[in-house]
Design a protein around this motif. Sequence first.
Motif, PDB file in Angstrom:
ATOM      1  N   ASP A 161      20.509  10.661  26.508  1.00 55.79           N
ATOM      2  CA  ASP A 161      20.448  12.045  26.990  1.00 55.79           C
ATOM      3  C   ASP A 161      19.156  12.308  27.749  1.00 55.79           C
ATOM      4  O   ASP A 161      19.158  12.973  28.797  1.00 55.79           O
ATOM      5  CB  ASP A 161      20.566  13.008  25.809  1.00 55.79           C
ATOM      6  N   GLY A 162      18.046  11.796  27.207  1.00 58.41           N
ATOM      7  CA  GLY A 162      16.763  12.056  27.854  1.00 58.41           C
ATOM      8  C   GLY A 162      16.640  11.409  29.217  1.00 58.41           C
ATOM      9  O   GLY A 162      16.114  12.005  30.152  1.00 58.41           O
ATOM     10  N   ASP A 186      16.088  -3.770  36.014  1.00 62.87           N
ATOM     11  CA  ASP A 186      16.308  -2.457  35.404  1.00 62.87           C
ATOM     12  C   ASP A 186      16.556  -2.591  33.906  1.00 62.87           C
ATOM     13  O   ASP A 186      17.237  -1.754  33.315  1.00 62.87           O
ATOM     14  CB  ASP A 186      17.489  -1.750  36.076  1.00 62.87           C
ATOM     15  N   GLU A 187      15.983  -3.644  33.288  1.00 60.16           N
ATOM     16  CA  GLU A 187      16.176  -3.898  31.863  1.00 60.16           C
ATOM     17  C   GLU A 187      14.917  -3.490  31.092  1.00 60.16           C
ATOM     18  O   GLU A 187      13.821  -3.981  31.367  1.00 60.16           O
ATOM     19  CB  GLU A 187      16.477  -5.375  31.613  1.00 60.16           C
ATOM     20  N   PHE A 188      15.110  -2.597  30.135  1.00 63.33           N
ATOM     21  CA  PHE A 188      14.022  -2.132  29.289  1.00 63.33           C
ATOM     22  C   PHE A 188      14.373  -2.435  27.831  1.00 63.33           C
ATOM     23  O   PHE A 188      15.549  -2.590  27.474  1.00 63.33           O
ATOM     24  CB  PHE A 188      13.801  -0.625  29.447  1.00 63.33           C
ATOM     25  N   THR A 189      13.348  -2.507  26.999  1.00 68.17           N
ATOM     26  CA  THR A 189      13.567  -2.648  25.557  1.00 68.17           C
ATOM     27  C   THR A 189      12.659  -1.678  24.824  1.00 68.17           C
ATOM     28  O   THR A 189      11.579  -1.308  25.322  1.00 68.17           O
ATOM     29  CB  THR A 189      13.268  -4.076  25.057  1.00 68.17           C
ATOM     30  N   VAL A 213       7.502   0.290  24.055  1.00 66.51           N
ATOM     31  CA  VAL A 213       8.436   0.302  25.184  1.00 66.51           C
ATOM     32  C   VAL A 213       8.019  -0.813  26.131  1.00 66.51           C
ATOM     33  O   VAL A 213       6.841  -0.945  26.474  1.00 66.51           O
ATOM     34  CB  VAL A 213       8.411   1.655  25.925  1.00 66.51           C
ATOM     35  N   SER A 214       8.956  -1.614  26.571  1.00 70.29           N
ATOM     36  CA  SER A 214       8.627  -2.723  27.471  1.00 70.29           C
ATOM     37  C   SER A 214       9.694  -2.827  28.553  1.00 70.29           C
ATOM     38  O   SER A 214      10.820  -2.351  28.398  1.00 70.29           O
ATOM     39  CB  SER A 214       8.528  -4.048  26.705  1.00 70.29           C
ATOM     40  N   ARG A 245       8.039   6.170  32.159  1.00 70.54           N
ATOM     41  CA  ARG A 245       7.267   7.275  31.602  1.00 70.54           C
ATOM     42  C   ARG A 245       8.101   8.115  30.637  1.00 70.54           C
ATOM     43  O   ARG A 245       7.609   8.575  29.601  1.00 70.54           O
ATOM     44  CB  ARG A 245       6.756   8.160  32.733  1.00 70.54           C
ATOM     45  N   ARG A 246       9.374   8.310  30.987  1.00 68.91           N
ATOM     46  CA  ARG A 246      10.215   9.135  30.113  1.00 68.91           C
ATOM     47  C   ARG A 246      10.502   8.411  28.805  1.00 68.91           C
ATOM     48  O   ARG A 246      10.547   9.032  27.738  1.00 68.91           O
ATOM     49  CB  ARG A 246      11.510   9.498  30.830  1.00 68.91           C
ATOM     50  N   LEU A 247      10.713   7.100  28.873  1.00 66.42           N
ATOM     51  CA  LEU A 247      10.907   6.346  27.638  1.00 66.42           C
ATOM     52  C   LEU A 247       9.669   6.419  26.746  1.00 66.42           C
ATOM     53  O   LEU A 247       9.783   6.569  25.517  1.00 66.42           O
ATOM     54  CB  LEU A 247      11.237   4.886  27.969  1.00 66.42           C
ATOM     55  N   GLU A 248       8.500   6.290  27.348  1.00 64.79           N
ATOM     56  CA  GLU A 248       7.266   6.395  26.559  1.00 64.79           C
ATOM     57  C   GLU A 248       7.167   7.761  25.896  1.00 64.79           C
ATOM     58  O   GLU A 248       6.737   7.880  24.744  1.00 64.79           O
ATOM     59  CB  GLU A 248       6.060   6.152  27.466  1.00 64.79           C
ATOM     60  N   GLU A 249       7.582   8.796  26.631  1.00 61.34           N
ATOM     61  CA  GLU A 249       7.530  10.148  26.070  1.00 61.34           C
ATOM     62  C   GLU A 249       8.502  10.296  24.901  1.00 61.34           C
ATOM     63  O   GLU A 249       8.164  10.873  23.862  1.00 61.34           O
ATOM     64  CB  GLU A 249       7.869  11.157  27.167  1.00 61.34           C
TER      65      GLU A 249
END
Length: 669
Positions: A336-337, A312-315, A306-307, A291-295
């Motif tokens: 930072d976020g 624990d791997e995101f892109t 965002v995928s 959710r934070r990455l989407e934000e």
Amino acid sequence: MMDGFSRIGETLVGKMRLLAIMVLGGLVLVIIVQAEAVLTTGEAVNRSMRYDIAMNGLNGKLDAVNALERVSRFAATRTPEDAQAARLFHNILLSRIDTWSAGAFGNFVATSPERVALLERVRAQVSGLSPLYARIEDPGVPDEIRRTLAQAVSGLIRIGGQAMMSNLTEAADIRETLRERQRFQNALVMVLIVFGAVLLAMMSFQARGLRLARESAERSARKFEQVAQRDPLTQLANRLAFDAALDKAIVEGDAGAGRLAVFAIDLDGFKAVNDMLGHAAGDSLLVSVARRLEEIVGGWGGDGLVSRLGGDEFTVLTRVPNGAPQAKARAQEMIDGLHAAHGLDHGNIVVNVTIGYALVDGQTVDADSVVQNADLALSHAKAAGKGRSQAYDASMREDATRRQLIEAGFSCALSRGEIVTHYQPQVEMATGRIVGFEALARWRHAELGWIPPSEFIRIAEASGRIAEIGEHILRSACRDASLLPQDVPVSVNLSVAQLARADLPGTVADILEETGLPPERLKLEVTESMVMSDSTRALATLRRLKALGVWIALDDFGTGYSALSYLRDFAWDELKVDRSFVQTLESDAQSLLIIRSIVELAQRLNISVTVEGVETPSQCALLRRAGCRVAQGFYYGHAVPAGELAGQLLRSFARVPLLEKPDLLGKGA
């Protein structure tokens, strides 16, 4: 005539409809009867599953007998270990009695007031022994416990035997019930087969139903296709959707919107969250990160994606109008976020992330290359310390190719003898006499030439080949040392993988026997970080090694985490002062003070000290004034092949008076 055919057709259709209704009615009736049979059979199966009463009873009897046997053993040995075991089995027996009062076994006990009274009496007897177990070491107490336990064991055996007989009786009833139902169900199966044959004959008239079913299936397929492109946990796009989006973005281009950037994101320490807080907490953290990455990505505008690729791997796939500087800034913004605390049901969790990113340029023609570039950048970021970002550059692919070549060459290197053992002298500073050698691995690759140990050792550790290489070096060192004078020992470094193996002491013993090297001429070196990784197991293995007669040295001393506690927990034979203190001797007075303190402490503990990394005469002079006796480093010589050791020893002994008898293995700083 046409009207006649129509009437005949209508009559046939009506009869077929009636026949279909009759078949369906018959099927409903058979299904109802079959359902009743299944329920009855299920009840019998459920009754059969109560056989755990007998097993529970048997385990209870065994627990009682074990508790009595442990007390008897303590009465015979009077050892603290047997006292602790007696208390443990007393607690196990108490827990077993509690389980007898609940569940299926509790229901069995409740059917007989006599059993209820007997179980309560046994509970009171066993519970009443707690004060006696607290002072079991007192004379006469074990006998008193045994007398009471003997009475309780008799009661438990009686209840357990009744449970066994009850189960046997019930089992016979269940078997008979199942046989009856099986015969009945066999008859129903035959009826179903007949009705099924009739129904199959009517399926040719179900064209309309099949068409409707096909349309429904097509709608479901479209829906499932959408679901298949979503990660079920975070509802982010999955790898399939990411690959499709990246392919489309590369094909469409759109240079006016900026260069395409792929960010590979990995959570640092995610495994620790799962291990300490459980997988539910780990899943919650992944959802929060998503959710934070989407934000964050949504705040950039555009059509960023965002995928989650798994674990624990995101892109993140996005465009950066300002190119590389903006990509770097956005990577830091995500670091930072995501570092801000994640408020979950399990508490606030703070995580660091490491990011590798790659930009699509004119030479990039496929999505796989972009993803590989981002992954390579991520690997380099992790190697540099994690919690940071790293942009891809072409040298990384060269490094990856070199790493693959090194990793693939281990097997051939060992079989061909390319990985060899060199030896660096350990010198008595006062006389310049060689008092030992440290065995070091060296590799001359057929294509790459000499590979630094700092490079291939790290790759061997990551690929799981380090234990094989370590054993090869150990065997070579023992074989070469057996040809040296009897007062010259050899030191060999152990890896984490070797120290973790339970068969390490046996392997060392076999090598010593095979090479004929006396155990006291072998020193095995371990680092503080190796011991800290699993101190209980590591120290137990080191004690077994020390029992063989070999020396155990603590390498890189002073740079670890809790070195003083290890000096207390294990009888070390030697401390090796880390080279970092020697390198700052002339510029930092504290380094000399630390070395002097280590020497004084080692003298009091009767532990030898060897200083590593001596490179200049001034360092040698300072170390001698600090009380150091033995050192090694480039000042005294580089590592050389085994064939040059004899010459080094002759030159070394030539500096020593003929009548001096060195105590090369004597302890003391």
